[in-house]
Write a protein that holds these residues in place. Structure first.
Motif, PDB file in Angstrom:
ATOM      1  N   LYS A 185     -63.182 -17.851  -7.031  1.00 54.38           N
ATOM      2  CA  LYS A 185     -63.242 -17.547  -5.588  1.00 54.38           C
ATOM      3  C   LYS A 185     -64.573 -17.915  -4.926  1.00 54.38           C
ATOM      4  O   LYS A 185     -64.591 -18.474  -3.834  1.00 54.38           O
ATOM      5  CB  LYS A 185     -63.014 -16.036  -5.354  1.00 54.38           C
ATOM      6  N   ILE A 234     -61.506 -17.985   4.507  1.00 55.36           N
ATOM      7  CA  ILE A 234     -62.401 -17.767   3.369  1.00 55.36           C
ATOM      8  C   ILE A 234     -63.053 -16.392   3.438  1.00 55.36           C
ATOM      9  O   ILE A 234     -63.161 -15.695   2.423  1.00 55.36           O
ATOM     10  CB  ILE A 234     -63.478 -18.871   3.311  1.00 55.36           C
ATOM     11  N   GLY A 236     -65.699 -20.816  -1.921  1.00 56.04           N
ATOM     12  CA  GLY A 236     -65.827 -20.066  -0.673  1.00 56.04           C
ATOM     13  C   GLY A 236     -67.216 -20.206  -0.058  1.00 56.04           C
ATOM     14  O   GLY A 236     -67.371 -20.426   1.147  1.00 56.04           O
ATOM     15  N   GLN A 238     -60.543 -14.015   2.251  1.00 51.00           N
ATOM     16  CA  GLN A 238     -60.365 -14.126   0.796  1.00 51.00           C
ATOM     17  C   GLN A 238     -61.507 -13.468   0.047  1.00 51.00           C
ATOM     18  O   GLN A 238     -61.294 -12.728  -0.920  1.00 51.00           O
ATOM     19  CB  GLN A 238     -60.315 -15.596   0.394  1.00 51.00           C
ATOM     20  N   LEU A 239     -62.733 -13.766   0.473  1.00 54.07           N
ATOM     21  CA  LEU A 239     -63.898 -13.213  -0.224  1.00 54.07           C
ATOM     22  C   LEU A 239     -64.000 -11.706  -0.007  1.00 54.07           C
ATOM     23  O   LEU A 239     -64.401 -10.973  -0.912  1.00 54.07           O
ATOM     24  CB  LEU A 239     -65.184 -13.915   0.219  1.00 54.07           C
TER      25      LEU A 239
END
Lengths: 246, 237
Positions: B112, B131, B116, B134-135
């Motif tokens: 990840k 992103i 990212g 997601q992070l």
């Protein structure tokens, strides 16, 4: 949790709790019949002589249990050890070697430098070799040609590392062999479907011999996916990818 | 067994100070008290020694131990732990199951964060909002993992930093830098309070503080060398 001496009980008289404890201690593996990652784990368990319960998942309708045990990725394989889940095949392989250190053959070598090299080649297989092979299989035309060339380049590096040895680990199979092992039956299937040879004798003789050694080893030949069914599945996958890009 | 001043040091690291992957190796060596020499590569130009030592990937970090090269940061960290196993503290936990859990999360982190961070830095094209989400999700999961693994103690590894602390902690420099560069919040004390506290403790740890600079230095680096980074990372994971 204290391990009960089961010989003092008849299984018919085991209480529900005792049965549950006994059940919890059994190794379980959630898998899917065509997943190469699942097979790597199964071969490792067989090398160690570990009995396990296998649970076939329907990947289009995943069980609640699988989603509970692997909420992050929702994938197979998942190994259950004493009721606790472990996911990701590379992680599972190292776990199997460590949890059953004194059972069967070692999967990783003892020497730290050799271990580092084994781990390096496992990563190479995953990060550097797999992508162009997959791309070659799922594309056509120029894109496919470029992927083919990249795959051959990486295979040549692997050929050099293998250098005529029976297995990557030497005389017996090890971590790298298990990790790359599925290629030994997947690549011939891909070659048959695409009509193109990826592993040619004149360029990659060690790898060709290794594929044979791997498939014919006692551990592997007793446990392989159904090839006809797998070929049909691969064919369908290729067709789906080609359709999507048109 | 000590080397004389004329011999090459037994342990050498080929790297770049700003690479989180190199930082991992340096933390592990410092944690174990292993004497080593750091050979700083020149940004945008790979040394002969690097190309010779890692011919397959041509990437840093590379550890040279008595001249033998080892590549891939997490592989190097495990190597250091295994070779200097009699030097406390242990980097990998003793229990095979806990090891598996740490290895799982370390892999997750490298799936990840590097990509990212590159997108938020602007060296790779991508959807920044996606992103960040997601992070943030990743950090949320890691916050939960921290609570389970730390068991009320200071680090993922318990009383001292270990494999997973190093795997995630090495990214803290760039995480904080991209917060400034992209104007986003990742290590949000409201969302991941334990990780925020852990990050501060990690950065202040004696094995870490001299090799993991402040976010501002990473920001400066990004400004200075942004155009030197190819679209694929010049460092291995």
């Amino acid at each position: 949790m204290m391990k009960r001496n089961l010989t003092t009980h008849h299984s018919a008289t085991l209480s529900a709790m005792e049965r549950q404890e006994e059940d919890e201690d059994r190794v379980k593996l959630f898998g899917f019949w065509s997943s190469p990652y699942v097979y790597k784990v199964e071969w490792a368990l067989r090398i160690k002589g570990i009995q396990y319960d296998y649970i076939e998942e329907n990947l289009e309708n995943k069980s609640d249990q699988l989603l509970e045990y692997n909420p992050v990725h929702k994938k197979v394989p998942v190994l259950i050890y004493q009721g606790k889940p472990i996911a990701e095949s590379e992680v599972i392989l190292e776990f199997i070697d460590e949890a059953w250190k004194h059972h069967g053959d070692r999967i990783l070598p003892e020497d730290p430098y050799d271990r580092a090299m084994a781990r390096f080649w496992v990563r190479f297989g995953k990060d550097t070799l797999s992508p162009p092979i997959w791309k070659w299989f799922t594309t056509q035309g120029q894109e496919q040609e470029a992927a083919y060339a990249a795959a051959v380049e990486q295979l040549q590096i692997l050929e050099k590392e293998l250098d005529g040895k029976r297995f990557f680990a030497g005389e017996k199979m090890g971590l790298v062999d298990l990790s790359l092992g599925p290629f030994s039956y997947i690549i011939p299937i891909y070659e048959e479907i695409t009509g193109v040879k990826l592993i040619k004798e004149e360029k990659l003789p060690s790898l060709l011999a290794w594929m044979d050694n791997f498939l014919n080893s006692s551990i592997v030949r007793e446990h392989l996916p159904p090839m006809d069914k797998l070929k049909l599945r691969c064919q369908a996958i290729r067709e789906a990818f080609l359709k999507n890009t048109n | 067994m000590s080397s004389t001043k004329e011999e090459a040091p037994a342990v050498r690291v080929l790297g770049l100070w700003a690479s989180p992957f190199v930082i991992r190796v340096l933390i592990a060596l410092r944690l174990k008290g292993v004497e080593h020499e750091v050979l700083e590569e020149v940004v945008g130009k790979k040394s002969e020694l690097l190309l010779r030592s890692n011919p397959v990937h041509k990437k840093i970090p590379v550890l040279l131990h008595h001249g033998k090269p080892i590549s891939e940061s997490l592989i190097i960290v495990q190597y250091i732990d295994e070779v200097w196993s009699s030097n406390a503290p242990a980097v990998l936990p003793a229990d095979p199951y806990v090891r598996a859990v740490e290895r799982f999360w370390a892999q997750y982190i490298d799936d990840k964060f590097p990509r990212g961070i590159r997108i938020l830095k602007g060296t790779v094209d991508g959807n920044k909002d996606e992103i960040v989400e997601q992070l943030s999700t990743a950090l949320q999961l890691l916050e939960e993992a921290f609570l389970k693994l730390s068991n009320g103690k200071h680090y993922f590894g318990g009383d001292n930093i270990g494999y997973l602390d190093i795997a995630l902690g090495s990214h803290v420099g760039w995480v904080r830098a991209v917060e400034k560069i992209a104007g986003v919040q990742l290590l949000d004390a409201a969302k991941v309070p334990h990780l925020v506290a852990w990050a501060d403790r990690f950065c202040a740890h004696p094995a870490v503080m001299d090799v993991l600079p402040d976010a501002d230095r990473f920001v400066e680096y990004s400004v200075k060398y942004g155009s030197f980074f190819p679209t694929r990372s010049s460092t291995t994971k």
